[in-house]
Enzyme design. Structure first.
Site, mmCIF file in Angstrom:
data_model
loop_
_atom_site.group_PDB
_atom_site.id
_atom_site.type_symbol
_atom_site.label_atom_id
_atom_site.label_comp_id
_atom_site.label_asym_id
_atom_site.label_seq_id
_atom_site.Cartn_x
_atom_site.Cartn_y
_atom_site.Cartn_z
ATOM 1 N N TRP A 186 0.900 -1.100 -0.095
ATOM 2 C CA TRP A 186 0.007 0.189 -0.019
ATOM 3 C C TRP A 186 0.894 1.231 0.009
ATOM 4 C CZ3 TRP A 186 -0.302 3.762 4.011
ATOM 5 C CH2 TRP A 186 -1.069 4.892 3.560
ATOM 6 N N GLU A 225 -3.248 -2.809 -2.468
ATOM 7 C CA GLU A 225 -4.231 -2.117 -1.498
ATOM 8 C C GLU A 225 -4.435 -0.860 -2.189
ATOM 9 O OE1 GLU A 225 -3.471 -1.755 2.562
ATOM 10 O OE2 GLU A 225 -5.560 -1.287 3.100
ATOM 11 N N LYS A 227 -7.084 2.581 -2.311
ATOM 12 C CA LYS A 227 -7.712 3.621 -1.181
ATOM 13 C C LYS A 227 -8.319 4.922 -1.528
ATOM 14 C CE LYS A 227 -5.903 6.125 2.656
ATOM 15 N NZ LYS A 227 -5.338 5.977 3.963
ATOM 16 N N HIS A 261 -11.616 2.030 2.853
ATOM 17 C CA HIS A 261 -11.125 2.585 2.006
ATOM 18 C C HIS A 261 -12.135 2.940 0.780
ATOM 19 C CE1 HIS A 261 -6.709 1.726 2.557
ATOM 20 N NE2 HIS A 261 -7.352 2.122 3.881
ATOM 21 N N HIS A 285 -8.592 -6.253 4.796
ATOM 22 C CA HIS A 285 -8.249 -5.573 5.865
ATOM 23 C C HIS A 285 -9.427 -4.945 6.511
ATOM 24 C CE1 HIS A 285 -3.884 -3.915 4.795
ATOM 25 N NE2 HIS A 285 -3.908 -5.041 5.065
ATOM 26 N N ASP A 293 -12.171 7.061 6.734
ATOM 27 C CA ASP A 293 -11.071 5.903 7.020
ATOM 28 C C ASP A 293 -10.654 6.064 8.495
ATOM 29 O OD1 ASP A 293 -9.515 3.843 6.722
ATOM 30 O OD2 ASP A 293 -8.058 4.683 5.342
ATOM 31 N N ASP A 295 -10.209 4.026 10.753
ATOM 32 C CA ASP A 295 -9.314 2.997 11.435
ATOM 33 C C ASP A 295 -9.892 2.832 13.002
ATOM 34 O OD1 ASP A 295 -7.627 1.580 9.401
ATOM 35 O OD2 ASP A 295 -7.045 3.739 9.339
ATOM 36 N N ASP A 325 -6.922 -4.300 10.180
ATOM 37 C CA ASP A 325 -6.266 -3.207 10.038
ATOM 38 C C ASP A 325 -6.922 -2.041 10.644
ATOM 39 O OD1 ASP A 325 -4.604 -1.070 9.417
ATOM 40 O OD2 ASP A 325 -5.083 -1.270 7.219
#
Ligand code: RNT
Ligand code: ZN
Length: 418
Positions: A186, A225, A227, A261, A285, A293, A295, A325
């Site tokens: 990523w 990955e 995004k 994402h 993830h 995003d 997290d 993630d």
């Protein structure tokens, strides 16, 4: 939790599931075999152990300052070991290149090698963990806004070299552990404001990837990955979903779906069946985006449950790698791990307990009222009794009992880290 109660509830649940044509024993066996790739970076807010001074940036950010984060490799291992005592099953640990065992040496990213991960391999072997890997292009003086997509050849080559080395490290890890090491790529490359050379940067990224992937390996698998955007890079992301989906389909690379994402109303679950048709495998993830995003810690919400269901319905557990993630620095970090891992397992257990044969029959016969009714009823079936029994069988804390264990670990260990 009283053992007898858990057992009693399990016996009743088993019968209730049998009534809808579901074998709960089989579901438990399957859950036991689902490995989750645990991200190492929740333990220290994505700092890593380089002696270069992590510059942050790269479009990601942990927020919060809860005390007790892991400050070195010994602490991160100790923390992960604690987490493993609170989750059932055999799992994996997902390392980023910045988590190497560099001692007090300064090892730049274009110098990383397998020897820096030898102690991780040794430790993982002792703990029965397999390792996965990630190249790290953020948090470095050469990161800027563009790494592999940088028109500046010097900077681009630096990151190409880093990423090639990470693939070799992954290959050697995979070989040593006798199980493929999944390497995720990523990069944050993008731009804060209106960008006019969109085609150019994507073309450069394609060329860099072709160069990086030129060597075929046997013991590692590549994931790419995408995004939507990163912080400070809101207008343009070189490695968008279209870009990586196209690249993955054309070059047969695994596309990583990070659940944070995408546009917030986009269903990640619905992507599973399409990706499985056009790319070799899928890497997940699993995260929890709140408005963006962000997290947040993964929980058992509809998004996670739907995702697990789609994978099970597609009979694709063998082709989907399940990784986590998220990085929440505002709560107890071990607690964050345990919540996320257990919630992901719960989602898969629910999926494995779905009365899918009956549902499929209804659907094929056009009986959509019956399908919807059974889907609704299935939500209330006693999956939690099966879950408690899974914990009991695995000799780990049942239900909320793990809260006290995290509190004790905080009192005895993490609260003493100043
Ligand atoms: C960032 C990506 C990426 C990182 C980790 C640390 O938006 O999700 O996977 O979170 O590599
Ligand atoms: Zn991710």
């Amino acid at each position: 939790m009283k053992k007898e109660l858990v057992e009693k509830a399990w016996e009743l649940a088993k019968e209730r599931y049998a009534a809808v044509g579901v074998d709960a024993d089989k579901a438990l066996d399957k859950l036991q075999k689902i490995s989750i790739s645990i991200h190492c970076w929740q333990a220290d807010d994505v700092t890593g152990f380089e002696n270069l001074g992590n510059l942050g940036g790269g479009g990601i950010q942990a927020t919060g300052n809860y005390p007790g984060k892991a400050r070195n490799i010994a602490e991160i291992r100790q923390d992960i070991e604690k987490v493993l005592t609170l989750v059932g099953g055999q799992h994996r640990l997902n390392l980023h290149a910045i988590y190497g065992d560099f001692g007090d040496k300064i090892v730049d990213r274009d110098q990383v090698e397998t020897s820096h991960f030898a102690s991780w391999l040794q430790w993982a072997k002792e703990k029965g963990l397999k390792l996965d890997f990630n190249s790290t292009s953020f948090g470095h003086p050469k990161s800027g806004d563009l790494t592999l997509a940088n028109p500046d050849k010097g900077i681009r080559d630096f990151w190409i070299e880093h990423t090639k080395r990470c693939r070799l490290i992954s290959e050697e890890i995979g070989k040593a552990q006798n199980d493929p090491c999944i390497m995720n790529l990523w990069i944050h490359d993008g731009s804060k404001d209106l960008t006019v050379n969109r085609y150019l940067y994507r073309k450069i990224l394609e060329q860099s990837l072709d160069d990086i992937f030129a060597t075929d390996y046997k013991h590692m698998k590549d994931c790419i990955e995408a995004k939507l955007f990163g912080i400070g890079l809101e207008s343009y992301t070189v490695g968008s979903y279209d870009f990586y989906l196209g690249y993955g389909a054309k070059k047969q690379k695994i596309v990583t779906l990070d659940t944070g994402h995408f546009h917030l109303s986009e269903s990640i679950a619905d992507k599973i069946s399409s990706l499985l048709l056009f790319t070799p495998e899928i890497m997940l993830h699993v995260s929890r985006p709140i408005r963006w995003d962000s997290d947040h810690v993964t929980i058992l919400n509809d998004d996670t449950a739907d995702l697990a269901k789609e994978i099970v319905r597609a009979d694709a557990l063998g082709r989907v790698h399940i990784g986590l993630d998220y990085f929440d620095a505002s709560i107890n970090r071990m607690g964050a791990y345990v919540i996320g891992i257990r919630s992901t397992q719960k989602a898969f257990l629910q999926a494995l307990l779905e009365p899918v044969d009956a549902l499929r029959k209804y659907e094929a016969a056009g009986q959509y009222f019956e399908r919807l009714a059974l889907l609704e009823e299935a939500k209330g079936l006693p999956w939690n009794a099966v879950w408690d029994y899974f914990c009991l069988k695995n000799n780990i804390a049942v239900g909320e009992d793990y809260i006290a264990e995290i509190q004790k670990y905080e009192k005895d260990v993490t609260s003493k880290r100043k």
